[in-house]
Design a protein around this motif. Structure first.
Motif, PDB file in Angstrom:
ATOM      1  N   UNK A 296      69.378  30.869  30.910  1.00  0.00           N
ATOM      2  CA  UNK A 296      69.997  32.521  30.511  1.00  0.00           C
ATOM      3  C   UNK A 296      69.988  33.278  29.581  1.00  0.00           C
ATOM      4  N   UNK A 297      70.359  34.446  29.310  1.00  0.00           N
ATOM      5  CA  UNK A 297      70.172  35.577  28.436  1.00  0.00           C
ATOM      6  C   UNK A 297      69.373  35.214  27.412  1.00  0.00           C
ATOM      7  N   UNK A 298      70.034  34.262  26.611  1.00  0.00           N
ATOM      8  CA  UNK A 298      69.839  33.698  25.543  1.00  0.00           C
ATOM      9  C   UNK A 298      68.189  33.086  24.984  1.00  0.00           C
ATOM     10  N   UNK A 299      67.884  32.644  26.439  1.00  0.00           N
ATOM     11  CA  UNK A 299      65.834  31.558  26.216  1.00  0.00           C
ATOM     12  C   UNK A 299      65.163  32.675  25.878  1.00  0.00           C
ATOM     13  N   UNK A 300      64.056  31.959  24.817  1.00  0.00           N
ATOM     14  CA  UNK A 300      63.636  32.038  24.374  1.00  0.00           C
ATOM     15  C   UNK A 300      61.929  31.742  25.205  1.00  0.00           C
ATOM     16  N   UNK A 301      60.886  32.383  24.604  1.00  0.00           N
ATOM     17  CA  UNK A 301      59.763  32.278  25.217  1.00  0.00           C
ATOM     18  C   UNK A 301      59.623  30.526  24.458  1.00  0.00           C
ATOM     19  N   UNK A 302      60.065  30.724  23.365  1.00  0.00           N
ATOM     20  CA  UNK A 302      59.568  29.106  22.002  1.00  0.00           C
ATOM     21  C   UNK A 302      60.085  28.419  23.108  1.00  0.00           C
ATOM     22  N   UNK A 303      61.510  28.174  23.722  1.00  0.00           N
ATOM     23  CA  UNK A 303      62.392  27.280  24.007  1.00  0.00           C
ATOM     24  C   UNK A 303      61.708  27.028  25.070  1.00  0.00           C
ATOM     25  N   UNK A 304      60.958  28.112  26.153  1.00  0.00           N
ATOM     26  CA  UNK A 304      60.073  26.794  27.473  1.00  0.00           C
ATOM     27  C   UNK A 304      58.975  26.546  26.758  1.00  0.00           C
ATOM     28  N   UNK A 323      64.284  28.575  36.018  1.00  0.00           N
ATOM     29  CA  UNK A 323      65.159  29.124  36.895  1.00  0.00           C
ATOM     30  C   UNK A 323      65.958  30.380  36.128  1.00  0.00           C
ATOM     31  N   UNK A 324      65.756  31.441  35.965  1.00  0.00           N
ATOM     32  CA  UNK A 324      66.000  32.938  35.547  1.00  0.00           C
ATOM     33  C   UNK A 324      67.805  33.086  35.599  1.00  0.00           C
ATOM     34  N   UNK A 325      68.563  33.501  35.196  1.00  0.00           N
ATOM     35  CA  UNK A 325      70.109  33.919  35.635  1.00  0.00           C
ATOM     36  C   UNK A 325      70.631  34.991  34.792  1.00  0.00           C
ATOM     37  N   UNK A 326      69.710  35.872  34.463  1.00  0.00           N
ATOM     38  CA  UNK A 326      70.611  36.752  33.493  1.00  0.00           C
ATOM     39  C   UNK A 326      71.177  37.929  33.550  1.00  0.00           C
ATOM     40  N   UNK A 335      64.074  39.662  30.567  1.00  0.00           N
ATOM     41  CA  UNK A 335      63.006  38.443  31.379  1.00  0.00           C
ATOM     42  C   UNK A 335      61.447  38.956  30.767  1.00  0.00           C
ATOM     43  N   UNK A 336      61.523  40.766  30.820  1.00  0.00           N
ATOM     44  CA  UNK A 336      60.824  41.049  30.596  1.00  0.00           C
ATOM     45  C   UNK A 336      59.474  40.366  29.291  1.00  0.00           C
ATOM     46  N   UNK A 337      59.944  40.508  28.169  1.00  0.00           N
ATOM     47  CA  UNK A 337      59.368  39.943  27.266  1.00  0.00           C
ATOM     48  C   UNK A 337      58.957  37.916  27.740  1.00  0.00           C
ATOM     49  N   UNK A 338      60.008  37.752  27.390  1.00  0.00           N
ATOM     50  CA  UNK A 338      60.236  36.234  28.264  1.00  0.00           C
ATOM     51  C   UNK A 338      59.279  35.626  28.867  1.00  0.00           C
ATOM     52  N   UNK A 385      59.875  42.980  37.964  1.00  0.00           N
ATOM     53  CA  UNK A 385      59.827  43.036  35.981  1.00  0.00           C
ATOM     54  C   UNK A 385      58.479  41.357  36.290  1.00  0.00           C
ATOM     55  N   UNK A 386      58.739  40.708  37.316  1.00  0.00           N
ATOM     56  CA  UNK A 386      57.406  39.229  37.123  1.00  0.00           C
ATOM     57  C   UNK A 386      56.513  40.467  37.783  1.00  0.00           C
ATOM     58  N   UNK A 387      56.449  41.186  38.335  1.00  0.00           N
ATOM     59  CA  UNK A 387      55.245  41.327  39.384  1.00  0.00           C
ATOM     60  C   UNK A 387      54.566  42.320  37.761  1.00  0.00           C
ATOM     61  N   UNK A 388      55.323  43.352  38.147  1.00  0.00           N
ATOM     62  CA  UNK A 388      54.477  43.815  36.149  1.00  0.00           C
ATOM     63  C   UNK A 388      54.065  43.369  35.523  1.00  0.00           C
TER      64      UNK A 388
END
Length: 451
Positions: A296-304, A323-326, A335-338, A385-388
């Motif tokens: 969800x929107x609270x997820x961080x790269x550190x979490x992943x 599986x993103x659900x923002x 999402x971009x930063x993640x 976003x993912x492509x960019x």
């Protein structure tokens, strides 16, 4: 080689989840009764096999490299009464039609996964539901309790786990019959329509179906071998929520000695249960099935990064899906930063978009619903976003049905709030109907064509 599974001798990691925090679990009145049911389940045949799981893992790896695309679809929460041949066939048909649209429009293989044959439980935001001053346990899906608002219906019943197993077994048997017995033959695509008329989405599908039909007739005329398109693989998936059930269905593969969860080919961990030290993460980490994690929107790269170290310590491509659900309103912000930071960390992941769960609203008429435009906008934003960010958009994960329900606002039929009551059937979350699902497939095909 014939596969067999053993339950008497299991590695220590099978029980590593016990003793860890376990959220969203039913509170049974009699745990001895639960143990009797799970002991019985452990003796039952597996629902899926290790070789099938391994084949799916290879397909997911291909999707992570941009060589195929993942389509996951099915009910928000299956019901026992809804596990009929007609309803299962309608869901399969919708998934197959969507896959044809995406595959033909984007010139890319589509890996088909159903939220079918096991998606009988759901996490809930509150343990209790209150009506008119009376509080009872929340409905957690037919695998746990009943929907009726009575003390008896809402009592968690462990025998429902066995009912889930039986229903899943019959559903999988039907799925295999449909997908291997000629129903999925692409030469029949022009007969797959469900009678829609006079709306733009259906007209577009009919045009595409005509193109495919002409291409197939040309192939037949020049003597092509049609065996490869006379059947398809359709894999099963569900949220690995009920820990005791998933444990009972975990078996040792005699070929390798590895653990496989034989309740489904693919499993995911929900946004509410992805705690790094939690029982769900540990249990999924112990099996060889490919694993998805909802973010969800609270997820961080550190979490992943931390989750990847536990679930995918060997950095196997295709092993871990994100599986993103923002939600359409937050995806550009979150999402971009993640994606950027996960890519920079060098973690091999498969990016999948769930455009449903971040876009739930309550209509003015009191129905839990979603706006079709929000769903479409989140999918389009996900691809952009993912492509960019230099990554690969690998799939979509949607709640849908093959029936003509009225649960999601908008679409070509311009479903209004007043129309929700016409055929609102879901017991938990609103689903795309057949036509809306095809509309979404056209958007995905267009997005993939631009990648």
């Amino acid at each position: 080689m014939t596969e067999t599974f053993e339950t008497s001798s299991v590695p220590d990691e099978r029980n590593a989840w016990r003793g860890r925090p376990a959220l969203q679990q039913p509170k049974y009145e009699d745990y001895q009764e639960l143990n009797q049911v799970t002991s019985d389940l452990k003796t039952r045949p597996p629902l899926v096999f290790a070789g099938e799981v391994d084949k799916l893992s290879r397909s997911l790896a291909a999707a992570a490299e941009g060589k195929s695309f993942i389509l996951t679809g099915g009910d928000c929460a299956e019901t026992f009464v809804g596990s009929t041949a007609d309803k299962i066939r309608a869901k399969i048909q919708t998934i197959l039609q969507m896959s044809v649209v995406i595959s033909y429009g984007a010139s890319m293989p589509v890996v088909k996964i159903g939220r079918i044959a096991g998606q009988y439980s759901k996490p809930r935001s509150a343990d209790l539901e209150t009506r008119n001053g009376i509080s009872l346990p929340s409905y957690r899906g037919d695998a746990v309790n009943g929907f009726g608002f009575t003390a008896e219906e809402r009592r968690p019943d462990p025998h429902r786990l066995m009912e889930m197993y039986q229903r899943s077994a019959t559903s999988l048997n039907l799925i295999r019959a449909f997908t291997r017995g000629g129903y999925a033959d692409l030469r029949q695509v022009h007969n797959w329509n469900r009678g829609f008329t006079d709306n733009p989405a259906y007209a577009r599908y009919e045009n595409l179906a005509g193109e495919i039909d002409r291409a197939l007739r040309f192939m037949e005329a020049v003597g092509s071998d049609f065996e490869a398109i006379s059947f398809v693989d359709l894999y099963s998936a569900h949220e690995a929520l009920l820990l005791e059930y998933e444990d009972a269905m975990t078996r040792v593969d005699s070929r390798t000695g590895d653990l496989y969860n034989t309740s489904a080919h693919y499993l995911w961990i929900g946004e509410r249960t992805r705690q790094l030290d939690g029982a769900h993460v540990q249990q999924c980490a112990s099996v060889r099935n490919p694993i998805g994690v909802k973010l969800g929107p609270t997820a961080t790269a550190e979490d992943v990064i931390a989750l990847s170290k536990v679930i995918n310590p060997n950095n196997e491509i295709g092993r871990l899906s994100l599986i993103t659900r923002m939600g359409a309103k937050q995806i550009y912000e979150r999402l971009p930063q993640l994606v950027r930071e996960v890519k920079a960390a060098g973690i091999p992941v498969l990016w999948i978009c769930d455009p449903m769960h971040g876009n739930t609203v309550t209509s003015g008429t009191g129905y839990k619903t979603r706006r079709f435009d929000d769903i479409m906008n989140e999918v389009a934003a996900f691809f952009e976003i993912v492509v960019n960010e230099g990554a690969i958009p690998g799939g979509i994960h949607v709640e849908l049905t093959g029936d003509d329900v009225t649960e999601v606002l908008g679409g070509a039929e311009e479903l209004t709030e007043d129309a929700l009551a016409d055929n609102y059937e879901t017991l938990v979350d609103p689903r795309l109907n057949h036509q809306q699902s095809l509309e979404l497939a056209f958007l995905v095909a267009q997005m993939l064509g631009k990648c």
